[in-house]
Design a protein around this motif. Structure first.
Motif, PDB file in Angstrom:
ATOM      1  N   LYS A  49       0.567  -1.337  -0.166  1.00  0.00           N
ATOM      2  CA  LYS A  49      -0.057   0.045   0.015  1.00  0.00           C
ATOM      3  C   LYS A  49       0.800   1.307   0.097  1.00  0.00           C
ATOM      4  CE  LYS A  49      -4.309  -1.497   0.355  1.00  0.00           C
ATOM      5  NZ  LYS A  49      -5.245  -1.113  -0.468  1.00  0.00           N
ATOM      6  N   LEU A  50       1.875   1.304   0.660  1.00  0.00           N
ATOM      7  CA  LEU A  50       2.831   2.335   0.828  1.00  0.00           C
ATOM      8  C   LEU A  50       3.826   2.509  -0.289  1.00  0.00           C
ATOM      9  CD1 LEU A  50       3.482   2.451   4.820  1.00  0.00           C
ATOM     10  CD2 LEU A  50       1.733   3.630   3.435  1.00  0.00           C
ATOM     11  N   PRO A  95     -10.170  16.487   7.773  1.00  0.00           N
ATOM     12  CA  PRO A  95     -11.501  15.753   8.050  1.00  0.00           C
ATOM     13  C   PRO A  95     -11.925  15.135   6.832  1.00  0.00           C
ATOM     14  CG  PRO A  95     -12.103  18.082   7.886  1.00  0.00           C
ATOM     15  CD  PRO A  95     -10.506  17.867   8.025  1.00  0.00           C
ATOM     16  N   LYS A  96     -11.578  15.524   5.503  1.00  0.00           N
ATOM     17  CA  LYS A  96     -11.761  14.883   4.386  1.00  0.00           C
ATOM     18  C   LYS A  96     -10.430  14.785   3.313  1.00  0.00           C
ATOM     19  CE  LYS A  96     -16.561  15.253   5.166  1.00  0.00           C
ATOM     20  NZ  LYS A  96     -17.363  16.461   4.009  1.00  0.00           N
ATOM     21  N   ARG A  97     -10.543  13.760   2.936  1.00  0.00           N
ATOM     22  CA  ARG A  97      -9.301  13.221   2.053  1.00  0.00           C
ATOM     23  C   ARG A  97      -9.869  12.099   0.778  1.00  0.00           C
ATOM     24  NH1 ARG A  97      -8.979  12.170   7.105  1.00  0.00           N
ATOM     25  NH2 ARG A  97      -9.129  10.095   6.809  1.00  0.00           N
ATOM     26  N   VAL A  98     -10.341  12.683  -0.260  1.00  0.00           N
ATOM     27  CA  VAL A  98     -10.914  11.986  -1.340  1.00  0.00           C
ATOM     28  C   VAL A  98     -10.248  12.088  -2.569  1.00  0.00           C
ATOM     29  CG1 VAL A  98     -13.124  12.117  -0.113  1.00  0.00           C
ATOM     30  CG2 VAL A  98     -12.274  13.813  -1.865  1.00  0.00           C
ATOM     31  N   ASP A  99     -10.328  10.824  -3.498  1.00  0.00           N
ATOM     32  CA  ASP A  99      -9.874  10.928  -4.888  1.00  0.00           C
ATOM     33  C   ASP A  99     -11.094  12.014  -5.607  1.00  0.00           C
ATOM     34  OD1 ASP A  99      -7.871   9.332  -4.671  1.00  0.00           O
ATOM     35  OD2 ASP A  99      -8.990   7.510  -4.621  1.00  0.00           O
ATOM     36  N   LEU A 100     -10.521  12.573  -6.623  1.00  0.00           N
ATOM     37  CA  LEU A 100     -11.515  13.432  -7.347  1.00  0.00           C
ATOM     38  C   LEU A 100     -11.356  12.988  -8.779  1.00  0.00           C
ATOM     39  CD1 LEU A 100     -11.465  16.913  -5.987  1.00  0.00           C
ATOM     40  CD2 LEU A 100     -13.040  15.400  -5.606  1.00  0.00           C
ATOM     41  N   SER A 106      -8.510  20.452 -12.532  1.00  0.00           N
ATOM     42  CA  SER A 106      -7.522  19.134 -12.233  1.00  0.00           C
ATOM     43  C   SER A 106      -7.623  18.180 -13.385  1.00  0.00           C
ATOM     44  CB  SER A 106      -7.984  18.688 -10.786  1.00  0.00           C
ATOM     45  OG  SER A 106      -9.603  18.393 -10.783  1.00  0.00           O
ATOM     46  N   THR A 107      -6.587  18.379 -14.261  1.00  0.00           N
ATOM     47  CA  THR A 107      -6.678  17.309 -15.581  1.00  0.00           C
ATOM     48  C   THR A 107      -5.756  16.162 -15.307  1.00  0.00           C
ATOM     49  OG1 THR A 107      -4.823  19.059 -16.198  1.00  0.00           O
ATOM     50  CG2 THR A 107      -7.275  19.672 -16.805  1.00  0.00           C
ATOM     51  N   SER A 108      -5.167  16.127 -14.376  1.00  0.00           N
ATOM     52  CA  SER A 108      -4.214  14.764 -14.231  1.00  0.00           C
ATOM     53  C   SER A 108      -5.057  13.495 -14.274  1.00  0.00           C
ATOM     54  CB  SER A 108      -3.565  14.831 -12.761  1.00  0.00           C
ATOM     55  OG  SER A 108      -2.497  16.047 -12.919  1.00  0.00           O
ATOM     56  N   GLU A 109      -4.360  12.395 -14.741  1.00  0.00           N
ATOM     57  CA  GLU A 109      -5.159  11.202 -14.594  1.00  0.00           C
ATOM     58  C   GLU A 109      -5.637  10.713 -13.153  1.00  0.00           C
ATOM     59  OE1 GLU A 109      -6.704   8.158 -16.630  1.00  0.00           O
ATOM     60  OE2 GLU A 109      -5.532   9.652 -17.644  1.00  0.00           O
ATOM     61  N   PHE A 110      -4.927  11.229 -12.362  1.00  0.00           N
ATOM     62  CA  PHE A 110      -5.343  11.146 -10.826  1.00  0.00           C
ATOM     63  C   PHE A 110      -5.206  12.070 -10.010  1.00  0.00           C
ATOM     64  CE2 PHE A 110      -3.350   7.151 -12.545  1.00  0.00           C
ATOM     65  CZ  PHE A 110      -4.168   5.947 -12.159  1.00  0.00           C
ATOM     66  N   ASN A 111      -6.157  12.460  -9.217  1.00  0.00           N
ATOM     67  CA  ASN A 111      -6.446  13.589  -8.354  1.00  0.00           C
ATOM     68  C   ASN A 111      -6.762  13.032  -7.139  1.00  0.00           C
ATOM     69  OD1 ASN A 111      -6.141  15.929 -10.718  1.00  0.00           O
ATOM     70  ND2 ASN A 111      -7.528  14.318 -11.424  1.00  0.00           N
ATOM     71  N   THR A 190       0.148   8.683 -10.507  1.00  0.00           N
ATOM     72  CA  THR A 190      -0.485   7.436 -10.045  1.00  0.00           C
ATOM     73  C   THR A 190      -1.286   8.169  -8.725  1.00  0.00           C
ATOM     74  OG1 THR A 190       1.465   7.271  -8.137  1.00  0.00           O
ATOM     75  CG2 THR A 190       1.636   6.077 -10.478  1.00  0.00           C
ATOM     76  N   ALA A 191      -2.239   7.112  -8.095  1.00  0.00           N
ATOM     77  CA  ALA A 191      -2.983   7.574  -7.198  1.00  0.00           C
ATOM     78  C   ALA A 191      -2.209   7.893  -5.929  1.00  0.00           C
ATOM     79  CB  ALA A 191      -4.016   6.624  -6.729  1.00  0.00           C
ATOM     80  N   LEU A 192      -0.974   7.078  -5.603  1.00  0.00           N
ATOM     81  CA  LEU A 192      -0.373   7.235  -4.601  1.00  0.00           C
ATOM     82  C   LEU A 192       0.378   8.687  -4.595  1.00  0.00           C
ATOM     83  CD1 LEU A 192       0.362   5.967  -1.789  1.00  0.00           C
ATOM     84  CD2 LEU A 192       2.312   5.087  -3.140  1.00  0.00           C
ATOM     85  N   LYS A 193       0.904   9.059  -5.677  1.00  0.00           N
ATOM     86  CA  LYS A 193       1.391  10.252  -5.829  1.00  0.00           C
ATOM     87  C   LYS A 193       0.824  11.531  -5.738  1.00  0.00           C
ATOM     88  CE  LYS A 193       5.396   9.038  -9.116  1.00  0.00           C
ATOM     89  NZ  LYS A 193       6.051   8.979 -10.192  1.00  0.00           N
ATOM     90  N   ALA A 194      -0.581  11.425  -6.418  1.00  0.00           N
ATOM     91  CA  ALA A 194      -1.532  12.625  -5.842  1.00  0.00           C
ATOM     92  C   ALA A 194      -1.760  12.595  -4.462  1.00  0.00           C
ATOM     93  CB  ALA A 194      -2.754  12.171  -6.832  1.00  0.00           C
TER      94      ALA A 194
END
Length: 208
Positions: A49-50, A95-100, A106-111, A190-194
């Motif tokens: 995961k990390l 309090p909020k941490r979400v994928d968008l 926000s034009t990147s593949e992962f946000n 990547t999702a992790l880098k975002a």
């Protein structure tokens, strides 16, 4: 609360002498706590995961145990009472941490987006936060302050709702900011880098 948390986390993550430099950051400590707050995790799953190697995950687990934040059992690594208290502090600040999804802003593949409570006064040009995100591996980052009922980005838009309605709707729906909150949206390959970039930018707003 935030002040003591930042100092404490820096101590957990810092290089110990003598010994090699650490290959992980405060983000990895944060993300490990976030994952374990959901359920206990074994070492291999945590490393996956990390996205760290076996040596790094061993050191992360060792540091967390040393700080009395986690304990190990047959189920894996889980939070102690102190670990739960520290995680609760993180949740009060972020309090909020979400994928968008992608939007016109926000034009990147992962946000990934973080809501940072009551830190709008610490945002000036937003350059420091964007730099922190990029150093952490993100491609770009948006620093958005909610003030007087509007989302604003310094030098870009005084009313994101008016200028970028789709992006504004995504942010308002996902994060539900209140007066003086900051929304950080980082994009990456990547999702992790975002996520790492969003954390780094948000963490830079927390005072030592």
């Amino acid at each position: 609360m935030a002040i003591s948390l930042k100092r404490f986390m820096q101590h957990v993550a810092e290089k110990r002498a003598p010994g090699p430099s650490t290959t992980f950051t405060i983000f990895h400590i944060f993300y490990a706590l976030e994952l374990m707050a959901q359920k206990p995790l074994g070492r291999n799953k945590l490393a996956e995961k990390l996205n760290v190697g076996d040596g790094a995950v061993r050191t992360i687990i060792s540091r967390l145990k040393e700080a009395d934040l986690i304990e190990t059992s047959k189920e894996g690594c889980g939070l102690t009472k102190k670990g739960c208290e520290v995680w609760h502090q993180f949740e009060e600040i972020f309090p909020k941490r979400v994928d968008l999804p992608k939007s016109e802003l926000s034009t990147s593949e992962f946000n990934h987006a973080f809501l940072v409570k009551d830190c709008g006064q610490k945002v000036h040009s937003g350059i420091d936060q964007r730099d922190a995100a990029i150093i952490a591996g993100a491609r770009k980052a948006l620093v958005i302050v909610y003030k007087q009922g509007h989302l604003s980005i310094e030098g870009v838009s005084g009313s994101v709702e008016k200028d970028y309605p789709k992006a504004a709707n995504l942010i308002l729906t996902a994060l539900a900011p209140q007066e003086n909150d900051v929304a950080i949206v980082a994009g990456g390959d990547t999702a992790l880098k975002a996520k790492r970039g969003a954390f780094a930018a948000s963490w830079s707003l927390i005072s030592v």
